[in-house]
Design an enzyme around this catalytic site. Structure first.
Site, PDB file in Angstrom:
ATOM      1  N   GLU A 177     -10.402  89.028 -37.457  1.00  0.00           N
ATOM      2  CA  GLU A 177     -10.259  90.344 -36.820  1.00  0.00           C
ATOM      3  C   GLU A 177     -10.419  91.488 -37.818  1.00  0.00           C
ATOM      4  OE1 GLU A 177      -6.523  91.024 -34.809  1.00  0.00           O
ATOM      5  OE2 GLU A 177      -7.143  92.979 -34.090  1.00  0.00           O
ATOM      6  N   LYS A 219     -13.068  88.685 -33.689  1.00  0.00           N
ATOM      7  CA  LYS A 219     -12.313  89.639 -32.859  1.00  0.00           C
ATOM      8  C   LYS A 219     -12.561  91.052 -33.377  1.00  0.00           C
ATOM      9  CE  LYS A 219      -7.598  90.733 -31.373  1.00  0.00           C
ATOM     10  NZ  LYS A 219      -6.372  90.166 -30.813  1.00  0.00           N
TER      11      LYS A 219
HETATM   12  P1  13P Z   1      -4.710  95.570 -29.016  1.00  0.00           P
HETATM   13  O1  13P Z   1      -5.511  94.899 -27.931  1.00  0.00           O
HETATM   14  O2  13P Z   1      -3.474  96.235 -28.519  1.00  0.00           O
HETATM   15  O3  13P Z   1      -5.547  96.402 -29.904  1.00  0.00           O
HETATM   16  O4  13P Z   1      -4.162  94.403 -29.930  1.00  0.00           O
HETATM   17  C1  13P Z   1      -4.997  93.386 -30.310  1.00  0.00           C
HETATM   18  C2  13P Z   1      -4.462  92.745 -31.509  1.00  0.00           C
HETATM   19  O5  13P Z   1      -4.212  91.572 -31.518  1.00  0.00           O
HETATM   20  C3  13P Z   1      -4.232  93.565 -32.702  1.00  0.00           C
HETATM   21  O6  13P Z   1      -4.155  92.741 -33.815  1.00  0.00           O
END
Ligand code: 13P
Length: 365
Positions: A177, A219
């Protein structure tokens, strides 16, 4: 490394048009959201809230995997049933957030570095033994004057790649991510450029660290203008007729300042330029968009491009699935059922968005 298992888990996480539910808020983040709604910031309140989520009836029809926080993965329902068992019984794959948070990066004002590599190998072994089959690490990239810096970006993508290899060694699918934040007044075009640069560097590092691309999920953020981006700035840089745009932007909220199709086009363009076809799935974070817009934008991507893409376009939302439910619950036992319905509704909307079948009419039922 059991390559086949990693590949089958990664595929299962994006199969059947389902998506991930991120419920891995750290205690400080969870407490902050509770405080806004006058919910007590206690272990028991966090446990009760997470019980509400994992026991929502039929959650497994729309959610393939749930990302937990360290406190949550060790918790149980009030009747003593471990959350892990509840999830597995609902055919939801348990996942775990393994980074220890984003801290200030030394000598880089305004930039963060995500920590958590020390001791990670042992923690991953423990989580695997508990039953987790995938993990998450969030790197944070800020857009600003001269930001992100080259060195800040490199430090973050290097850590992401080190984490990803360790996960695969332990049998866990890494969710990689790299979040380019919406905070700031940057334009849509700048977000596109920075996201592209970040993702290109992420995959360079993943390859350097020998990550099996078939056994991971990306992600990313969607490509969006900064929350405080003035509308005219966006108009000029994307090259759309100013008059036409100003009229369209007039009555919108700050995070609605881009057209849904325009976000879909730019996001997919960016991903096609940077994400290898070997990656089975891309599951977006919501990043502070409204729940409805997150669904609408994911839907537009699937309507316009699904048949031409090498990877699945899915969701891994926290706020865009949970927030309406949290606002209904407010810490009250009597609100649990209604909150669960709100949670399930958002999960269904997002599954429909994966199919390109989401419509605003779904919000009225
Ligand atoms: P949000 O969808 O609230 O941005 O959170 C996703 C997430 O896992 C942040 O690390």
């Amino acid at each position: 490394m059991n390559t086949e298992k990693l590949i089958s888990t990664a595929k299962a996480l994006v199969a059947d048009d389902k998506g991930l539910l991120a419920m891995d808020e750290s205690n400080p983040t969870c407490n902050k959201r509770f405080a806004k709604l006058n919910i007590p910031q206690t272990v028991e309140a966090r446990r009760a809230y997470r019980e509400l989520i994992v026991t929502a009836p039929g959650l497994g029809e729309t959610i393939s995997g749930a990302i937990l926080f360290d406190e949550t993965i060790r918790q149980q329902k009030k009747d003593g049933t471990p959350f892990l068992k509840v999830l597995v019984d609902a055919e939801i794959i348990p996942g775990i957030k393994v980074d220890t948070g984003a801290k200030d990066l030394a000598a880089h004002p305004g930039e963060k570095i995500t920590e958590g590599l020390d001791g990670l190998r042992d923690r991953l072994i423990e989580y695997f033994q508990m039953g987790a089959r995938f993990a998450k690490w969030r790197a944070v990239i800020t857009i600003g004057d001269g930001l992100p810096s080259r060195s800040g970006l490199e430090a973050n993508v290097h850590a992401l790649a080190r984490y990803a290899t360790l996960c695969q060694e332990a049998g866990l699918v890494p969710i990689v991510e790299p979040e380019v934040l919406m905070d700031g007044d940057h334009s849509f075009e700048r977000c596109l450029k920075v996201t592209e640069e970040v993702l290109r560097n992420v995959f360079i590092q993943l390859n350097c660290q020998r990550v099996l691309l078939e056994g991971m999920i990306l992600k990313p953020n969607m490509v969006l203008p900064g929350l405080t981006c003035p509308p005219h700035k966006e108009v000029k840089e994307v090259g759309v007729g100013e008059q036409q745009y100003q009229v369209r932007l007039k009555d919108r909220q700050p995070d609605e300042s881009s057209d849904v199709d325009e976000v879909a086009d730019a996001t997919v363009k960016c991903l096609l330029r940077t994400v290898p076809a070997a990656v089975p799935g891309i599951a977006f974070l919501s990043g502070g968009q409204s729940a409805e817009l997150a669904s609408a934008r994911l839907n537009a991507m699937n309507v316009r491009f699904k048949s031409q893409l090498p990877w699945a376009l899915a969701f891994s939302f926290a706020r865009a699935i949970q927030q309406p439910a949290l606002e209904i619950w407010r810490g009250q036992e009597t609100n649990v059922k209604a909150a669960q319905q709100a949670l399930l509704h958002r999960a269904r909307c997002n599954r429909a968005a994966r199919r390109g079948e989401y419509t605003s009419a779904m919000e009225e039922t």
